[in-house]
Design a protein around this motif. Structure first.
Motif, short mmCIF file in Angstrom:
data_model
loop_
_atom_site.label_atom_id
_atom_site.label_comp_id
_atom_site.label_asym_id
_atom_site.label_seq_id
_atom_site.Cartn_x
_atom_site.Cartn_y
_atom_site.Cartn_z
N TYR A 1 0.82 -1.21 0.00
CA TYR A 1 0.00 0.00 0.00
C TYR A 1 0.85 1.26 0.00
N VAL A 2 2.07 1.18 0.55
CA VAL A 2 2.93 2.37 0.61
C VAL A 2 3.22 2.89 -0.79
N THR A 3 3.49 1.99 -1.71
CA THR A 3 3.76 2.37 -3.10
C THR A 3 2.48 2.47 -3.91
N ASN A 4 1.58 1.53 -3.73
CA ASN A 4 0.43 1.42 -4.62
C ASN A 4 -0.71 2.38 -4.31
N LEU A 5 -0.92 2.75 -3.05
CA LEU A 5 -2.05 3.62 -2.73
C LEU A 5 -1.95 4.98 -3.43
N PRO A 6 -0.80 5.66 -3.41
CA PRO A 6 -0.73 6.93 -4.16
C PRO A 6 -0.97 6.74 -5.65
N LEU A 7 -0.48 5.64 -6.22
CA LEU A 7 -0.70 5.38 -7.65
C LEU A 7 -2.18 5.13 -7.92
N LEU A 8 -2.84 4.39 -7.03
CA LEU A 8 -4.26 4.12 -7.19
C LEU A 8 -5.06 5.42 -7.14
N ILE A 9 -4.72 6.29 -6.21
CA ILE A 9 -5.42 7.58 -6.10
C ILE A 9 -5.23 8.39 -7.38
N GLN A 10 -4.00 8.42 -7.91
CA GLN A 10 -3.75 9.14 -9.17
C GLN A 10 -4.57 8.56 -10.31
N ASP A 11 -4.65 7.23 -10.38
CA ASP A 11 -5.43 6.59 -11.44
C ASP A 11 -6.91 6.92 -11.31
N ILE A 12 -7.43 6.91 -10.09
CA ILE A 12 -8.84 7.25 -9.88
C ILE A 12 -9.11 8.70 -10.29
N GLN A 13 -8.20 9.61 -9.90
CA GLN A 13 -8.36 11.01 -10.28
C GLN A 13 -8.33 11.18 -11.79
N ALA A 14 -7.40 10.50 -12.46
CA ALA A 14 -7.29 10.62 -13.92
C ALA A 14 -8.56 10.13 -14.60
N ASP A 15 -9.08 8.99 -14.14
CA ASP A 15 -10.33 8.47 -14.72
C ASP A 15 -11.49 9.40 -14.46
N THR A 16 -11.56 9.95 -13.26
CA THR A 16 -12.65 10.86 -12.90
C THR A 16 -12.63 12.09 -13.77
N VAL A 17 -11.47 12.70 -13.93
CA VAL A 17 -11.37 13.91 -14.76
C VAL A 17 -11.70 13.59 -16.21
N ARG A 18 -11.20 12.47 -16.71
CA ARG A 18 -11.47 12.07 -18.10
C ARG A 18 -12.97 11.88 -18.32
N ASN A 19 -13.65 11.35 -17.32
CA ASN A 19 -15.08 11.11 -17.44
C ASN A 19 -15.92 12.37 -17.24
N MET A 20 -15.30 13.48 -16.89
CA MET A 20 -16.02 14.73 -16.68
C MET A 20 -15.84 15.68 -17.87
N VAL A 21 -15.35 15.18 -18.99
CA VAL A 21 -15.11 15.98 -20.18
C VAL A 21 -16.20 15.66 -21.21
N THR A 22 -16.71 16.70 -21.85
CA THR A 22 -17.71 16.49 -22.90
C THR A 22 -17.59 17.61 -23.94
N THR A 23 -18.50 17.61 -24.87
CA THR A 23 -18.55 18.63 -25.91
C THR A 23 -19.97 19.15 -26.03
N SER A 24 -20.11 20.25 -26.77
CA SER A 24 -21.43 20.80 -27.05
C SER A 24 -21.39 21.47 -28.42
N THR A 25 -22.46 21.31 -29.16
CA THR A 25 -22.58 22.00 -30.44
C THR A 25 -23.58 23.15 -30.33
N GLY A 26 -23.93 23.50 -29.09
CA GLY A 26 -24.82 24.64 -28.87
C GLY A 26 -24.08 25.95 -29.03
N SER A 27 -24.82 27.01 -29.27
CA SER A 27 -24.25 28.33 -29.49
C SER A 27 -24.19 29.15 -28.21
N HIS A 28 -23.09 29.89 -28.02
CA HIS A 28 -22.95 30.79 -26.88
C HIS A 28 -22.09 31.97 -27.30
N THR A 29 -22.48 33.17 -26.87
CA THR A 29 -21.71 34.37 -27.16
C THR A 29 -20.77 34.64 -25.98
#
Length: 195
Positions: free
Chosen positions: A24-52
């Motif tokens: 856990y000393v080595t793996n827990l920080p890596l696991l947290i980084q992986d979870i954060q990376a997946d979370t951020v990746r899953n929070m990205v999207t696009t829109s074709t709507g118009s905005h000024t």
């Protein structure tokens, strides 16, 4: 005990094996980084709507349902001119279960009516740290601020002692490395200085 495998951020994790004993000393920080990376990746999207850009408030139809919450900060980026047209926005209402994003612009760069957006998680820059050049006074009697590596003195009885000041932008510390048993006399401070 049975194990289960999960793929997080492209890496295969085996639970509980990967966190047993001292792994856990080595793996827990890596696991947290992986979870954060997946979370951020899953929070990205696009829109074709118009905005000024610069209009103050807006609404976009998202191409995917993302559970953005009121108060969250996002960045909307013009797909056609990303280095010029973008804005930091604050979500006005929860999007959970829907695809309509209503927001208030916080900081705007560029201008124009844009109809193709990338939407990513974002946030404001944190507060500015205290002014100064990294020097400190180590006691109320210390009249000359200086760098800790100069202010901290040790006298080894044998071997050597080396001081290294770590600067990581958040939790600055002065580390002492000793090559042999020693007796040290520390003048000033003997604790880690928090930034």
């Amino acid at each position: 005990m049975s194990t289960q495998q999960f793929i997080i951020n492209g890496r295969t994790w085996t639970f509980p094996t990967d966190l047993e004993e001292d792994k856990y000393v080595t793996n827990l920080p890596l696991l947290i980084q992986d979870i954060q990376a997946d979370t951020v990746r899953n929070m990205v999207t696009t829109s074709t709507g118009s905005h000024t850009l610069g209009s103050g408030t807006g609404s976009l139809n998202l191409d995917a349902s993302i559970p953005y919450v009121a108060g969250q900060h996002l960045q909307i980026i013009d797909q056609g001119n990303p280095s010029t047209n973008f804005a930091l926005i604050r979500v006005d209402a929860d999007v959970a279960g829907g695809t309509t994003l209503t927001f208030t612009e916080q900081i705007v760069f560029g201008s124009g009516v844009i109809s193709a957006w990338d939407i990513v998680t974002s946030g404001f820059q944190g507060p500015v740290g205290l002014p100064g050049d990294g020097r400190a006074q180590v006691s109320s009697n210390d009249s000359t601020p200086g760098y800790l590596s100069v202010k901290l003195i040790a006298e080894p009885t044998s071997g050597s002692i080396t001081f290294t000041e770590t600067v990581d932008g958040g939790d600055e510390r002065l580390n002492a490395a000793v090559s042999d048993k020693y007796t040290a006399r520390m003048i000033g401070i003997s604790y880690a200085m928090r930034n």
